[in-house]
Motif scaffolding. Structure first.
Motif, mmCIF file in Angstrom:
data_model
loop_
_atom_site.group_PDB
_atom_site.id
_atom_site.type_symbol
_atom_site.label_atom_id
_atom_site.label_comp_id
_atom_site.label_asym_id
_atom_site.label_seq_id
_atom_site.Cartn_x
_atom_site.Cartn_y
_atom_site.Cartn_z
ATOM 1 N N HIS A 109 0.050 -46.673 40.313
ATOM 2 C CA HIS A 109 0.432 -47.834 41.120
ATOM 3 C C HIS A 109 1.652 -48.546 40.511
ATOM 4 O O HIS A 109 1.706 -48.738 39.293
ATOM 5 C CB HIS A 109 -0.761 -48.799 41.183
ATOM 6 N N PHE A 153 1.099 -56.439 46.587
ATOM 7 C CA PHE A 153 2.203 -56.334 45.628
ATOM 8 C C PHE A 153 3.558 -56.235 46.350
ATOM 9 O O PHE A 153 4.604 -56.238 45.710
ATOM 10 C CB PHE A 153 1.967 -55.112 44.731
ATOM 11 N N HIS A 170 9.463 -50.362 45.306
ATOM 12 C CA HIS A 170 9.348 -49.213 46.212
ATOM 13 C C HIS A 170 8.870 -49.606 47.597
ATOM 14 O O HIS A 170 8.535 -48.738 48.406
ATOM 15 C CB HIS A 170 8.357 -48.197 45.638
ATOM 16 N N ALA A 171 8.782 -50.922 47.844
ATOM 17 C CA ALA A 171 8.160 -51.379 49.091
ATOM 18 C C ALA A 171 8.794 -50.761 50.332
ATOM 19 O O ALA A 171 10.010 -50.591 50.411
ATOM 20 C CB ALA A 171 8.234 -52.895 49.167
ATOM 21 N N MET A 172 7.930 -50.394 51.268
ATOM 22 C CA MET A 172 8.381 -49.835 52.546
ATOM 23 C C MET A 172 7.878 -50.765 53.645
ATOM 24 O O MET A 172 7.065 -51.643 53.396
ATOM 25 C CB MET A 172 7.773 -48.437 52.736
ATOM 26 N N PRO A 232 -2.906 -50.449 51.935
ATOM 27 C CA PRO A 232 -3.122 -49.039 51.601
ATOM 28 C C PRO A 232 -4.574 -48.788 51.204
ATOM 29 O O PRO A 232 -5.217 -49.643 50.610
ATOM 30 C CB PRO A 232 -2.191 -48.812 50.396
HETATM 31 FE FE1 SF4 Z 1 4.677 -50.981 46.562
HETATM 32 FE FE2 SF4 Z 1 4.051 -50.331 49.023
HETATM 33 FE FE3 SF4 Z 1 2.760 -49.207 47.018
HETATM 34 FE FE4 SF4 Z 1 2.377 -51.758 47.643
HETATM 35 S S1 SF4 Z 1 1.851 -50.003 48.890
HETATM 36 S S2 SF4 Z 1 2.643 -50.934 45.622
HETATM 37 S S3 SF4 Z 1 4.426 -52.369 48.238
HETATM 38 S S4 SF4 Z 1 4.913 -48.979 47.502
#
Ligand code: SF4
Ligand code: MG
Length: 332
Positions: free
Chosen positions: A249, A289, A295-297, A305
């Motif tokens: 993570h 987060f 890495h946010a999408m 998730p």
């Molecule tokens: Fe980052 Fe998205 Fe994973 Fe959250 S779900 S830790 S925002 S990549």
């Protein structure tokens, strides 16, 4: 192996003047017999609230377990009365807090304080309980226990007081010991001694441990499994070795990058995770987060998730593990 603790989908809220704070949001984990697990994360992530929920020591009436179950030795403590909890505390679950001075009674002799817990849970005379207290002081490495048993908390150093707290917590041979930042208030050398002592006692007595800490160095020393909490949720869990070698993570990665390493270059700077955790008065609907994640999408903002198996022992909840994530990250 038998589970000593099983937390299932636990939700805890606090009523505040600003509204309802969702402090723990649907966490599940278990602790096996004789196992030492760590719960790590920044302050305010719900670690202590989780510990206090297991002991049913949440501040009343502000805090409330809204849903979920906490099985301690097969029995759901969420449903127990305060009277039955008093039997479980000490007898089945012992707890060590951060600051021993606030947990000890300054006006009672150390021996009496250890004996009190012993006498609450077994039918023995005060004399026998004091004798057992002397043995407990000896077990936790306090020199001259026959003399020390008659002293008051202020006559002990910080490290010695924390040893006394461990003696109290272990006096009734609990199956589980919960230690919430047990060494934070102590200097580094004493910290190491106390942790060594806890580890030693855990091996000797087969007690399970839940260690709550923000110090990942301590985790590596003490525990075999780690649960990473963020904003009231678990984001990753697994064996300590696997997670340290291969964190999945992005939050766990960030935490590990902020720990000093032995092989570090003198000029190498520790990185910190920028930003702050979300406001738990109004928790985000997607990944918690998201605002801090490099890495946010797009999907991360809108959908939470799921937990996925990411290694032999490891689980993580991050959209990057989803088979479609690469496609998604290029399309957003
Ligand atoms: Fe980052 Fe998205 Fe994973 Fe959250 S779900 S830790 S925002 S990549
Ligand atoms: Mg805390």
């Amino acid at each position: 192996m038998k589970n000593i603790v099983e937390v299932k989908d636990l939700h805890v809220t606090f009523d505040t003047s600003a509204g309802k704070v969702h402090a723990v949001r649907g966490i599940s984990f278990e602790v096996k017999k004789g196992e030492a697990i760590a719960i790590v994360g920044e302050s305010g992530c719900g670690k202590s609230v989780t510990a206090k929920s297991i002991m049913r020591l949440l501040p009343s009436p502000q805090a409330k377990i809204d849903s979920g179950s906490i099985l301690v030795n097969g029995e759901d403590v969420v449903k127990k009365s305060e009277k039955s909890m008093q039997k479980i505390r000490g007898n089945e679950v012992g707890m060590i807090f951060q600051d021993p001075m606030t947990s000890l009674n300054p006006t009672a002799k150390i021996g009496e304080q250890i004996a009190e817990g012993i006498m609450q849970h077994s039918k023995i005379s005060k004399k026998q309980a004091i004798e057992k207290s002397i043995k407990m002081l000896e077990l936790v490495g306090i020199p001259q226990p026959e003399r020390r048993v008659n002293q008051y908390p202020h006559e002990f150093s910080g490290g010695m007081r924390q040893r006394v707290m461990i003696a109290i917590a272990l006096a009734c041979s609990p199956k589980l010991l919960i230690a919430d930042e047990p060494t934070t208030a102590l200097d580094v050398t004493i910290q190491a001694q106390i942790l060594h002592l806890m580890k030693d006692l855990q091996m000797k007595t087969d007690t399970s441990i839940i260690l709550i800490t923000h110090d990942l160095g301590v985790v590596a020393e003490m525990c075999s499994r780690v649960v990473v909490m963020y904003a009231g949720e678990i984001v990753e869990s697994g064996n300590v070795e696997d997670i340290f070698a291969n964190p999945n993570h992005p939050y766990t990665k960030g935490l590990l990058k902020s720990v000093p390493r032995l092989d570090m270059d003198k000029n190498e700077k520790l990185s910190t995770i920028t930003g702050t955790p979300p406001d738990l008065l109004d928790p985000p609907k997607g990944c918690s987060f998201f605002p801090r994640c490099e890495h946010a999408m797009k999907i991360c903002a809108d959908y939470k998730p799921e937990f996925e198996v990411v290694g032999q022992s490891q689980y993580s909840s991050c959209w990057l593990n989803h088979p479609l994530s690469k496609k998604r990250s290029t399309t957003v």
